[in-house]
Write a protein that holds these residues in place. Structure first.
Motif, PDB file in Angstrom:
ATOM      1  N   SER A 299       0.849  -1.196   0.000  1.00  0.00           N
ATOM      2  CA  SER A 299       0.000   0.000   0.000  1.00  0.00           C
ATOM      3  C   SER A 299       0.889   1.253   0.000  1.00  0.00           C
ATOM      4  CB  SER A 299      -0.914   0.013   1.217  1.00  0.00           C
ATOM      5  OG  SER A 299      -0.171   0.336   2.372  1.00  0.00           O
ATOM      6  N   LEU A 300       0.321   2.343  -0.427  1.00  0.00           N
ATOM      7  CA  LEU A 300       1.065   3.608  -0.425  1.00  0.00           C
ATOM      8  C   LEU A 300       1.555   3.921   0.979  1.00  0.00           C
ATOM      9  CD1 LEU A 300      -0.837   6.182  -2.666  1.00  0.00           C
ATOM     10  CD2 LEU A 300       1.481   5.300  -2.940  1.00  0.00           C
ATOM     11  N   GLU A 301       0.677   3.670   1.927  1.00  0.00           N
ATOM     12  CA  GLU A 301       1.003   3.980   3.314  1.00  0.00           C
ATOM     13  C   GLU A 301       2.226   3.186   3.787  1.00  0.00           C
ATOM     14  OE1 GLU A 301      -2.400   3.406   5.724  1.00  0.00           O
ATOM     15  OE2 GLU A 301      -1.607   4.642   7.342  1.00  0.00           O
ATOM     16  N   GLU A 302       2.219   1.888   3.433  1.00  0.00           N
ATOM     17  CA  GLU A 302       3.374   1.050   3.809  1.00  0.00           C
ATOM     18  C   GLU A 302       4.648   1.558   3.151  1.00  0.00           C
ATOM     19  OE1 GLU A 302       1.809  -3.525   4.246  1.00  0.00           O
ATOM     20  OE2 GLU A 302       1.597  -2.540   2.335  1.00  0.00           O
ATOM     21  N   VAL A 304       5.363   4.543   2.140  1.00  0.00           N
ATOM     22  CA  VAL A 304       5.801   5.794   2.764  1.00  0.00           C
ATOM     23  C   VAL A 304       6.484   5.507   4.093  1.00  0.00           C
ATOM     24  CG1 VAL A 304       4.966   7.930   3.836  1.00  0.00           C
ATOM     25  CG2 VAL A 304       4.090   7.229   1.591  1.00  0.00           C
ATOM     26  N   LYS A 305       5.849   4.618   4.873  1.00  0.00           N
ATOM     27  CA  LYS A 305       6.433   4.278   6.182  1.00  0.00           C
ATOM     28  C   LYS A 305       7.829   3.719   6.015  1.00  0.00           C
ATOM     29  CE  LYS A 305       2.659   3.626   9.388  1.00  0.00           C
ATOM     30  NZ  LYS A 305       1.528   2.720   9.553  1.00  0.00           N
ATOM     31  N   GLU A 306       7.966   2.821   5.036  1.00  0.00           N
ATOM     32  CA  GLU A 306       9.268   2.201   4.835  1.00  0.00           C
ATOM     33  C   GLU A 306      10.328   3.248   4.443  1.00  0.00           C
ATOM     34  OE1 GLU A 306       9.456  -1.458   2.639  1.00  0.00           O
ATOM     35  OE2 GLU A 306      11.552  -1.057   2.119  1.00  0.00           O
TER      36      GLU A 306
END
Ligand SMILES: Nc1nc2c(ncn2[C@@H]2O[C@H](COP(=O)(O)OP(=O)(O)OP(=O)(O)O)[C@@H](O)[C@H]2O)c(=O)[nH]1
Ligand SMILES: [Mg+2]
Length: 311
Positions: A299-302, A304-306
Protein backbone atom coordinates in the motif's frame (compact mmCIF):
# COMPACT_ATOMS: atom_id res chain seq x y z
CA UNK A 1 37.76 13.47 2.41
CA UNK A 2 35.55 15.88 4.21
CA UNK A 3 36.90 19.36 3.75
CA UNK A 4 36.17 21.78 6.50
CA UNK A 5 35.56 25.44 6.00
CA UNK A 6 38.64 27.52 6.46
CA UNK A 7 38.71 29.77 9.48
CA UNK A 8 40.17 32.43 7.21
CA UNK A 9 36.95 32.48 5.23
CA UNK A 10 34.92 32.80 8.42
CA UNK A 11 37.13 35.64 9.69
CA UNK A 12 36.88 37.47 6.41
CA UNK A 13 33.12 36.99 6.43
CA UNK A 14 32.77 38.57 9.85
CA UNK A 15 35.09 41.38 8.78
CA UNK A 16 32.59 42.13 6.07
CA UNK A 17 34.71 41.14 3.14
CA UNK A 18 32.22 41.03 0.29
CA UNK A 19 34.18 38.39 -1.58
CA UNK A 20 33.99 36.13 1.46
CA UNK A 21 30.22 36.66 1.50
CA UNK A 22 30.00 35.74 -2.18
CA UNK A 23 32.11 32.63 -1.55
CA UNK A 24 29.97 31.64 1.41
CA UNK A 25 26.80 32.02 -0.65
CA UNK A 26 28.22 29.89 -3.45
CA UNK A 27 29.17 27.19 -0.98
CA UNK A 28 25.71 27.19 0.55
CA UNK A 29 24.04 27.21 -2.86
CA UNK A 30 26.16 24.30 -4.03
CA UNK A 31 24.53 22.13 -1.39
CA UNK A 32 27.92 20.74 -0.34
CA UNK A 33 28.61 19.70 3.20
CA UNK A 34 30.98 22.63 3.60
CA UNK A 35 28.18 25.05 2.83
CA UNK A 36 26.00 23.53 5.52
CA UNK A 37 28.85 23.71 8.02
CA UNK A 38 29.41 27.32 7.20
CA UNK A 39 25.74 28.10 7.58
CA UNK A 40 25.76 26.46 10.97
CA UNK A 41 28.67 28.67 12.05
CA UNK A 42 27.04 31.85 10.80
CA UNK A 43 23.42 31.29 11.78
CA UNK A 44 23.71 32.17 15.48
CA UNK A 45 24.97 35.62 14.44
CA UNK A 46 21.79 36.43 12.57
CA UNK A 47 18.22 37.05 13.58
CA UNK A 48 18.32 40.82 13.30
CA UNK A 49 17.50 41.54 9.68
CA UNK A 50 14.06 42.51 8.46
CA UNK A 51 13.06 40.30 5.54
CA UNK A 52 10.78 41.84 2.99
CA UNK A 53 9.16 40.00 0.10
CA UNK A 54 8.35 42.01 -3.00
CA UNK A 55 6.01 40.12 -5.26
CA UNK A 56 3.64 40.81 -8.13
CA UNK A 57 3.12 40.00 -11.77
CA UNK A 58 5.93 40.20 -14.32
CA UNK A 59 6.74 43.76 -15.24
CA UNK A 60 4.71 45.33 -12.45
CA UNK A 61 7.74 47.33 -11.36
CA UNK A 62 9.13 45.22 -8.51
CA UNK A 63 12.77 45.85 -9.36
CA UNK A 64 12.24 49.56 -9.91
CA UNK A 65 10.44 49.78 -6.56
CA UNK A 66 13.15 47.80 -4.82
CA UNK A 67 15.80 50.05 -6.28
CA UNK A 68 13.95 53.09 -4.91
CA UNK A 69 13.46 51.45 -1.54
CA UNK A 70 17.21 50.82 -1.38
CA UNK A 71 17.71 54.57 -1.83
CA UNK A 72 15.39 55.37 1.10
CA UNK A 73 17.06 52.74 3.25
CA UNK A 74 20.52 54.13 2.46
CA UNK A 75 19.40 57.64 3.42
CA UNK A 76 18.56 56.11 6.77
CA UNK A 77 21.94 54.45 6.93
CA UNK A 78 20.61 50.91 6.68
CA UNK A 79 22.57 48.12 5.08
CA UNK A 80 20.55 46.45 2.34
CA UNK A 81 20.69 43.15 0.50
CA UNK A 82 18.48 42.08 -2.39
CA UNK A 83 17.88 38.57 -3.62
CA UNK A 84 16.28 38.53 -7.04
CA UNK A 85 14.86 35.10 -7.61
CA UNK A 86 15.33 34.35 -11.28
CA UNK A 87 11.95 34.18 -12.85
CA UNK A 88 11.22 30.95 -14.67
CA UNK A 89 8.44 32.58 -16.60
CA UNK A 90 9.03 33.05 -20.30
CA UNK A 91 7.85 36.67 -20.23
CA UNK A 92 10.75 37.72 -18.13
CA UNK A 93 13.56 36.59 -20.37
CA UNK A 94 15.47 39.83 -20.13
CA UNK A 95 14.54 40.63 -16.59
CA UNK A 96 17.74 39.68 -14.91
CA UNK A 97 19.81 41.80 -17.19
CA UNK A 98 17.35 44.65 -16.67
CA UNK A 99 17.60 44.27 -12.90
CA UNK A 100 21.36 44.29 -13.04
CA UNK A 101 21.48 47.45 -15.08
CA UNK A 102 18.89 49.18 -12.94
CA UNK A 103 20.61 48.36 -9.72
CA UNK A 104 24.14 48.82 -11.06
CA UNK A 105 24.32 52.21 -9.44
CA UNK A 106 24.72 50.50 -6.08
CA UNK A 107 27.80 48.66 -7.19
CA UNK A 108 30.20 51.01 -5.43
CA UNK A 109 28.23 51.04 -2.20
CA UNK A 110 29.61 48.36 0.10
CA UNK A 111 26.44 48.51 2.18
CA UNK A 112 24.32 47.26 -0.69
CA UNK A 113 24.54 43.70 -1.95
CA UNK A 114 22.49 42.36 -4.85
CA UNK A 115 22.36 38.73 -5.81
CA UNK A 116 20.22 36.73 -8.17
CA UNK A 117 19.40 33.12 -7.47
CA UNK A 118 19.14 30.60 -10.24
CA UNK A 119 16.12 28.36 -10.15
CA UNK A 120 17.73 24.98 -10.45
CA UNK A 121 20.00 22.65 -8.62
CA UNK A 122 19.49 23.61 -5.02
CA UNK A 123 19.48 21.35 -2.02
CA UNK A 124 15.90 21.37 -0.80
CA UNK A 125 14.72 23.42 -3.71
CA UNK A 126 14.89 27.09 -4.42
CA UNK A 127 12.88 28.19 -1.42
CA UNK A 128 15.19 26.47 1.04
CA UNK A 129 18.27 27.74 -0.79
CA UNK A 130 16.89 31.27 -0.71
CA UNK A 131 16.30 31.00 3.00
CA UNK A 132 19.81 29.73 3.56
CA UNK A 133 21.21 32.69 1.66
CA UNK A 134 18.96 34.97 3.70
CA UNK A 135 20.44 33.47 6.87
CA UNK A 136 23.96 34.25 5.62
CA UNK A 137 23.07 37.82 4.66
CA UNK A 138 21.46 38.27 8.05
CA UNK A 139 24.56 37.02 9.86
CA UNK A 140 26.74 39.24 7.70
CA UNK A 141 24.92 42.23 9.13
CA UNK A 142 22.42 43.51 6.59
CA UNK A 143 19.55 45.37 8.22
CA UNK A 144 17.09 44.83 5.39
CA UNK A 145 16.86 41.92 3.00
CA UNK A 146 14.54 42.22 0.04
CA UNK A 147 13.46 39.14 -1.88
CA UNK A 148 11.99 39.88 -5.28
CA UNK A 149 9.97 37.12 -6.85
CA UNK A 150 7.31 36.83 -9.53
CA UNK A 151 3.87 35.65 -8.55
CA UNK A 152 2.68 33.81 -5.52
CA UNK A 153 1.71 30.22 -4.85
CA UNK A 154 2.70 28.90 -8.21
CA UNK A 155 6.11 30.48 -7.87
CA UNK A 156 9.09 28.56 -6.65
CA UNK A 157 9.60 30.67 -3.63
CA UNK A 158 6.54 31.06 -1.55
CA UNK A 159 7.33 34.49 -0.33
CA UNK A 160 4.63 34.41 2.32
CA UNK A 161 6.41 31.58 4.01
CA UNK A 162 9.76 33.24 4.11
CA UNK A 163 9.32 36.98 4.58
CA UNK A 164 8.49 39.07 7.63
CA UNK A 165 6.49 41.43 5.45
CA UNK A 166 5.10 40.86 2.00
CA UNK A 167 4.54 43.75 -0.38
CA UNK A 168 2.14 42.86 -3.18
CA UNK A 169 2.74 45.04 -6.22
CA UNK A 170 -0.33 45.56 -8.40
CA UNK A 171 -0.74 47.79 -11.43
CA UNK A 172 -3.85 49.54 -12.75
CA UNK A 173 -5.65 48.78 -15.95
CA UNK A 174 -4.75 45.13 -16.34
CA UNK A 175 -7.43 43.60 -14.17
CA UNK A 176 -4.69 42.97 -11.63
CA UNK A 177 -7.03 43.52 -8.71
CA UNK A 178 -9.61 41.06 -9.97
CA UNK A 179 -6.95 38.51 -10.84
CA UNK A 180 -5.32 38.81 -7.46
CA UNK A 181 -8.69 38.38 -5.83
CA UNK A 182 -9.54 35.32 -7.91
CA UNK A 183 -6.19 33.71 -7.34
CA UNK A 184 -6.65 34.18 -3.62
CA UNK A 185 -3.45 36.12 -3.26
CA UNK A 186 -4.94 39.21 -1.65
CA UNK A 187 -4.54 37.61 1.78
CA UNK A 188 -0.82 37.30 1.43
CA UNK A 189 -0.27 41.05 1.27
CA UNK A 190 0.80 42.83 4.43
CA UNK A 191 1.16 45.94 2.32
CA UNK A 192 -0.23 46.78 -1.09
CA UNK A 193 1.66 48.91 -3.57
CA UNK A 194 -0.36 50.13 -6.51
CA UNK A 195 2.53 50.90 -8.79
CA UNK A 196 2.34 52.74 -12.12
CA UNK A 197 -0.14 55.07 -10.49
CA UNK A 198 0.63 57.43 -13.37
CA UNK A 199 -1.37 55.12 -15.66
CA UNK A 200 -5.17 55.33 -15.82
CA UNK A 201 -7.18 53.21 -13.41
CA UNK A 202 -5.17 53.66 -10.18
CA UNK A 203 -8.00 55.06 -8.03
CA UNK A 204 -10.34 52.38 -9.28
CA UNK A 205 -7.91 49.59 -8.40
CA UNK A 206 -7.52 51.16 -4.99
CA UNK A 207 -11.29 51.09 -4.44
CA UNK A 208 -11.40 47.43 -5.53
CA UNK A 209 -8.69 46.49 -3.04
CA UNK A 210 -10.40 48.46 -0.29
CA UNK A 211 -13.68 46.72 -1.03
CA UNK A 212 -12.05 43.32 -0.67
CA UNK A 213 -10.26 44.33 2.53
CA UNK A 214 -13.52 45.52 4.03
CA UNK A 215 -14.93 42.02 3.73
CA UNK A 216 -12.50 40.90 6.38
CA UNK A 217 -13.50 41.07 10.00
CA UNK A 218 -11.08 43.34 11.80
CA UNK A 219 -10.40 42.48 15.35
CA UNK A 220 -8.78 45.07 17.60
CA UNK A 221 -5.04 45.03 17.28
CA UNK A 222 -5.04 43.19 13.97
CA UNK A 223 -3.04 44.55 11.07
CA UNK A 224 -4.92 46.37 8.37
CA UNK A 225 -2.90 46.23 5.15
CA UNK A 226 -2.20 49.76 3.96
CA UNK A 227 -2.31 50.65 0.29
CA UNK A 228 0.53 52.74 -1.17
CA UNK A 229 0.23 54.61 -4.42
CA UNK A 230 3.59 54.56 -6.13
CA UNK A 231 5.21 55.66 -9.34
CA UNK A 232 8.45 53.81 -8.97
CA UNK A 233 9.90 55.06 -12.24
CA UNK A 234 9.65 58.63 -10.87
CA UNK A 235 10.43 57.82 -7.27
CA UNK A 236 7.00 58.84 -6.03
CA UNK A 237 5.29 57.37 -2.98
CA UNK A 238 8.38 55.43 -1.98
CA UNK A 239 8.98 56.96 1.47
CA UNK A 240 5.39 56.22 2.38
CA UNK A 241 5.78 52.61 1.26
CA UNK A 242 8.99 52.36 3.29
CA UNK A 243 7.17 53.69 6.33
CA UNK A 244 4.43 51.12 5.89
CA UNK A 245 7.08 48.41 5.88
CA UNK A 246 8.54 49.80 9.10
CA UNK A 247 5.11 50.08 10.68
CA UNK A 248 4.33 46.47 9.83
CA UNK A 249 7.56 45.32 11.42
CA UNK A 250 6.74 47.27 14.58
CA UNK A 251 3.33 45.60 14.57
CA UNK A 252 4.98 42.16 14.31
CA UNK A 253 7.23 43.02 17.23
CA UNK A 254 4.57 44.45 19.50
CA UNK A 255 2.00 41.74 18.80
CA UNK A 256 4.47 38.91 19.33
CA UNK A 257 3.89 37.70 15.78
CA UNK A 258 7.49 38.20 14.79
CA UNK A 259 8.46 35.16 16.76
CA UNK A 260 5.78 33.11 15.00
CA UNK A 261 6.99 34.31 11.62
CA UNK A 262 10.55 33.27 12.42
CA UNK A 263 9.41 29.88 13.65
CA UNK A 264 7.35 29.48 10.50
CA UNK A 265 10.48 30.22 8.47
CA UNK A 266 12.45 27.54 10.27
CA UNK A 267 9.60 25.05 9.79
CA UNK A 268 9.50 25.83 6.11
CA UNK A 269 13.24 25.35 5.79
CA UNK A 270 13.18 22.01 7.57
CA UNK A 271 10.17 20.81 5.57
CA UNK A 272 11.80 21.82 2.29
CA UNK A 273 14.90 19.78 3.10
CA UNK A 274 12.85 16.76 4.11
CA UNK A 275 10.82 16.96 0.92
CA UNK A 276 13.98 16.98 -1.10
CA UNK A 277 15.48 14.11 0.85
CA UNK A 278 12.37 11.98 0.46
CA UNK A 279 12.12 12.76 -3.24
CA UNK A 280 15.71 11.65 -3.65
CA UNK A 281 14.96 8.40 -1.81
CA UNK A 282 11.89 7.65 -3.89
CA UNK A 283 13.82 8.10 -7.10
CA UNK A 284 16.65 5.94 -5.84
CA UNK A 285 14.37 3.01 -4.96
CA UNK A 286 14.73 -0.13 -7.00
CA UNK A 287 12.11 -1.11 -9.56
CA UNK A 288 10.75 -3.93 -7.42
CA UNK A 289 9.64 -1.54 -4.72
CA UNK A 290 7.95 0.78 -7.18
CA UNK A 291 6.28 -2.13 -9.03
CA UNK A 292 4.94 -3.48 -5.75
CA UNK A 293 3.21 -0.16 -5.16
CA UNK A 294 2.07 0.03 -8.77
CA UNK A 295 0.40 -3.39 -8.63
CA UNK A 296 -1.04 -2.92 -5.19
CA UNK A 297 1.13 -5.52 -3.42
CA UNK A 298 2.28 -2.78 -1.11
CA UNK A 299 0.00 0.00 0.00
CA UNK A 300 1.06 3.61 -0.42
CA UNK A 301 1.00 3.98 3.31
CA UNK A 302 3.37 1.05 3.81
CA UNK A 303 5.67 2.39 1.13
CA UNK A 304 5.80 5.79 2.76
CA UNK A 305 6.43 4.28 6.18
CA UNK A 306 9.27 2.20 4.84
CA UNK A 307 10.89 5.19 3.13
CA UNK A 308 10.67 7.30 6.24
CA UNK A 309 12.02 4.52 8.46
CA UNK A 310 15.29 4.15 6.62
CA UNK A 311 17.60 7.00 7.39
N1 LIG B 1 4.63 54.08 -16.20
C1 LIG B 1 5.32 53.48 -15.25
N2 LIG B 1 6.25 52.58 -15.57
C2 LIG B 1 6.95 51.99 -14.57
C3 LIG B 1 6.73 52.31 -13.21
N3 LIG B 1 7.55 51.56 -12.47
C4 LIG B 1 8.26 50.80 -13.30
N4 LIG B 1 7.91 51.05 -14.58
C5 LIG B 1 8.44 50.43 -15.81
O1 LIG B 1 7.91 49.11 -15.92
C6 LIG B 1 8.87 48.25 -16.55
C7 LIG B 1 9.09 47.01 -15.68
O2 LIG B 1 9.72 47.40 -14.49
P1 LIG B 1 10.53 46.38 -13.58
O3 LIG B 1 10.95 47.12 -12.36
O4 LIG B 1 11.58 45.70 -14.38
O5 LIG B 1 9.39 45.35 -13.24
P2 LIG B 1 9.53 43.92 -12.51
O6 LIG B 1 8.25 43.70 -11.81
O7 LIG B 1 10.77 43.88 -11.71
O8 LIG B 1 9.65 42.96 -13.76
P3 LIG B 1 10.08 41.39 -13.75
O9 LIG B 1 11.24 41.25 -12.81
O10 LIG B 1 10.40 41.12 -15.17
O11 LIG B 1 8.86 40.65 -13.29
C8 LIG B 1 10.13 49.07 -16.73
O12 LIG B 1 10.15 49.53 -18.06
C9 LIG B 1 9.94 50.22 -15.76
O13 LIG B 1 10.61 51.39 -16.17
C10 LIG B 1 5.73 53.29 -12.91
O14 LIG B 1 5.47 53.63 -11.77
N5 LIG B 1 5.07 53.84 -13.97
MG1 LIG C 1 12.37 42.48 -11.72
Amino acid sequence: MLLSVSTALIDRFFNRDERALARAISLVESGLRQGQQLLQTMRPHGGKAVIIGITGSPGSGKSTLTDRLIAVARERDKRVAVIAVDPTSPYSGGAILGDRIRMMRWHQDENVYIRSMATRGHLGGLAAATLQVVALLDAYGFDLIFIETVGVGQSEVDIVEVADSTVLVLTPGQGDGVQAFKAGIMEIADIFAINKFDLPGGPRLKREIQAVLELNQWTPGSWQPPISETIASQGQGISELYEHIEAHYRHLQSSGKLRQVKQQRARFEIAALITEEVRRKVHAREQGFIEAVLHGQMSLEEAVKELLRES
